[in-house]
Design an enzyme around this catalytic site. Structure first.
Site, PDB file in Angstrom:
ATOM      1  N   THR A  13      36.589  28.710  20.630  1.00 43.54           N
ATOM      2  CA  THR A  13      36.459  30.072  21.147  1.00 43.54           C
ATOM      3  C   THR A  13      37.086  30.221  22.524  1.00 43.54           C
ATOM      4  OG1 THR A  13      34.417  30.421  19.886  1.00 43.54           O
ATOM      5  CG2 THR A  13      34.815  31.873  21.757  1.00 43.54           C
ATOM      6  N   LYS A  45      40.980  18.183  17.419  1.00 43.39           N
ATOM      7  CA  LYS A  45      40.554  17.155  16.473  1.00 43.39           C
ATOM      8  C   LYS A  45      41.363  17.190  15.191  1.00 43.39           C
ATOM      9  CE  LYS A  45      35.708  16.912  17.970  1.00 43.39           C
ATOM     10  NZ  LYS A  45      34.292  17.132  17.552  1.00 43.39           N
ATOM     11  N   GLY A 134      29.982  33.236  31.769  1.00 37.35           N
ATOM     12  CA  GLY A 134      31.192  33.692  31.080  1.00 37.35           C
ATOM     13  C   GLY A 134      32.249  34.246  32.011  1.00 37.35           C
ATOM     14  N   ILE A 136      31.989  36.604  34.286  1.00 36.75           N
ATOM     15  CA  ILE A 136      31.557  37.122  35.592  1.00 36.75           C
ATOM     16  C   ILE A 136      31.952  36.130  36.680  1.00 36.75           C
ATOM     17  CG2 ILE A 136      29.590  37.853  36.980  1.00 36.75           C
ATOM     18  CD1 ILE A 136      28.097  38.427  34.365  1.00 36.75           C
ATOM     19  N   GLY A 187      26.570  35.190  15.560  1.00 33.96           N
ATOM     20  CA  GLY A 187      27.180  34.218  16.457  1.00 33.96           C
ATOM     21  C   GLY A 187      26.539  34.126  17.824  1.00 33.96           C
ATOM     22  N   LYS A 205      22.914  26.188  33.841  1.00 27.07           N
ATOM     23  CA  LYS A 205      23.662  27.124  34.681  1.00 27.07           C
ATOM     24  C   LYS A 205      22.955  27.360  36.013  1.00 27.07           C
ATOM     25  CE  LYS A 205      25.342  29.476  30.516  1.00 27.07           C
ATOM     26  NZ  LYS A 205      25.221  30.693  29.689  1.00 27.07           N
TER      27      LYS A 205
END
Length: 432
Positions: A13, A45, A134, A136, A187, A205
């Site tokens: 992703t 991979k 993410g 920000i 997801g 985090k």
């Protein structure tokens, strides 16, 4: 001008989002950095797997040495996830004199300082903006935009999955269990959702945020963690009646006694800006001594938002290389303050007791609170009927009490013969 070559480990992703931005917005990036950048090699991979991005002539390989041993590659981007193998790749990159960008919160929370020391030793840049919240740019703000301020406290929603669940519980009045399957399908949750639901993702985090905000190393195991597993629809409704919203917050505070780092559900006033952060969005509220209060808001996950943070770090390195600036690092550890345990903290509390209607003597509960010098702010009573049985929910909010004292009081209350099961406890966050 020399074109900077990039090697990327991982094309999931975040890797795909990074390649997309570097490819489709290359003119914008070059204008900002004055240096062209190009993805030369991507290590994965399985090279036969279908990809959603066009690599536009970049080499796809399964051999990490095609990046690590290539003298033309200047910047290594690690977006694989995992810990030990990713750590090894980054270490080898530094030894080869390559600058590194990572989005790996698990790795940084454990080894961020160690890897920073290694980057410094080998005169390499090392950034990891995408590891927290993410897209920000909160880490960059703490490192560069708030210079001249002492950060006193950070409180934020930094896990979009749990915020999505709590929002749907609030808006649609659905139970947690009913939302989890939807969240997996969309997801927002992994097949094993424990890292999100139990608060560990946010705690990693939080450790990174605290370390950078206070220039003081805080490790993952020093963060107090409690997840949303026990939050019920009843608590959501009762909190709303009291004027509160329930959010899973990561909070770091720099006090005279030491540093506080914690992740747990909180009741916050429904009028607070964080209460309006809905679904998968993230927000970080920062309180500084000079600037005062400010909030950073945006998408906390996804290919392009997180890829944007990775590209931002790449661009910063490219600029510094162009102007021959000395390397910069995510961590600048200068202080050695003690990290305080949760038992040393004081909070106001929301408490829900389910009691047997005919046996309860509320004065017994009040006497125990009085014994521990805990004041009662509000006390409400609601009748509850379930499976033909009738009981009472007592909803109590308290004044400020030391965590250790409050837990002792609750233990005595739970031992009363009229109390059914465990009390439901949520801390009330008033200092944001």
């Amino acid at each position: 001008m020399k074109e900077l070559q990039i090697g990327i480990f991982g094309l999931g992703t975040v890797g795909s989002g990074t390649v997309d931005i570097l490819t489709n917005n290359k003119e914008i990036i070059q204008t900002s950095t004055t240096t062209p950048v190009r993805v030369k090699t991507v290590c994965v991979k399985d090279t036969s797997k279908q990809r959603k991005v066009n690599l536009h002539g970049s080499k796809l390989t399964i051999d990490p040495n095609d990046i690590l041993d290539d003298p033309e590659i200047d910047i290594v981007v690690e977006v694989m996830g995992g810990i030990e193998y990713s750590k090894s790749v980054i270490e080898q990159a530094f030894k080869k004199g390559k600058h590194v960008v990572s989005a790996n919160k698990d790795l940084i929370a454990l080894y961020g300082k160690e890897l920073t020391d290694m980057a410094r030793k080998h005169n390499c840049h090392f950034f990891f903006e995408a590891a927290v919240a993410g897209g920000i740019p909160i880490l960059r703000a703490l490192q560069f935009s708030l210079i001249g301020n002492q950060v006193q406290k950070i409180g934020g929603i930094i896990n979009g999955s749990t915020n999505y669940i709590l929002t749907r519980m609030q808006v649609e009045e659905l139970s947690l269990d009913k939302i989890i399957d939807d969240a997996k399908r969309l997801g927002y949750l992994e097949a094993d959702p424990s890292a999100d639901l139990e608060g560990y993702d946010a705690a990693r985090k939080c450790a990174i945020l605290a370390s950078i905000a206070f220039n003081n190393l805080v490790t993952f195991d020093q963060v107090y963690v409690s997840g949303i597993n026990n939050i019920t629809l009843e608590d959501i409704k009762y909190a709303k009646n009291l004027g509160y919203t329930i959010k899973l917050l990561a909070i770091a505070e720099n006090t005279e006694s030491g540093i506080v780092a914690r992740v747990h559900p909180c009741l916050i006033p429904s009028s607070h800006p964080l209460a309006g952060v809905m679904y998968s969005f993230n927000a970080v509220y920062v309180i500084c001594d000079k600037l005062g209060e400010t909030m950073f808001y945006g998408k906390g996950a996804g290919d392009l938002p997180t890829g944007s943070a990775v590209v931002n770090d790449i661009a910063s390195i490219a600029k510094n290389i162009s102007f021959n600036q000395k390397p910069e690092y995510g961590y600048k550890i200068l202080n050695e303050s003690r990290v305080l345990s949760i038992d040393e903290q004081s909070f106001s509390y929301y408490l829900r007791l389910n009691v047997q209607k005919k046996l309860i003597n509320i004065s017994d509960v009040l006497n125990i609170f009085d014994k521990y010098k805990i004041t009662i702010k509000t006390l409400d009573k609601f009748e509850k009927k379930q499976n033909g049985n009738s009981s009472l929910d007592y909803i109590i909010t308290t004044g400020t009490s030391l965590e250790e004292s409050f837990n002792k009081a609750v233990k005595e209350i739970e031992d009363l013969s009229s109390v059914n099961g465990k009390a439901r406890i949520i801390r009330i966050e008033r200092g944001l």
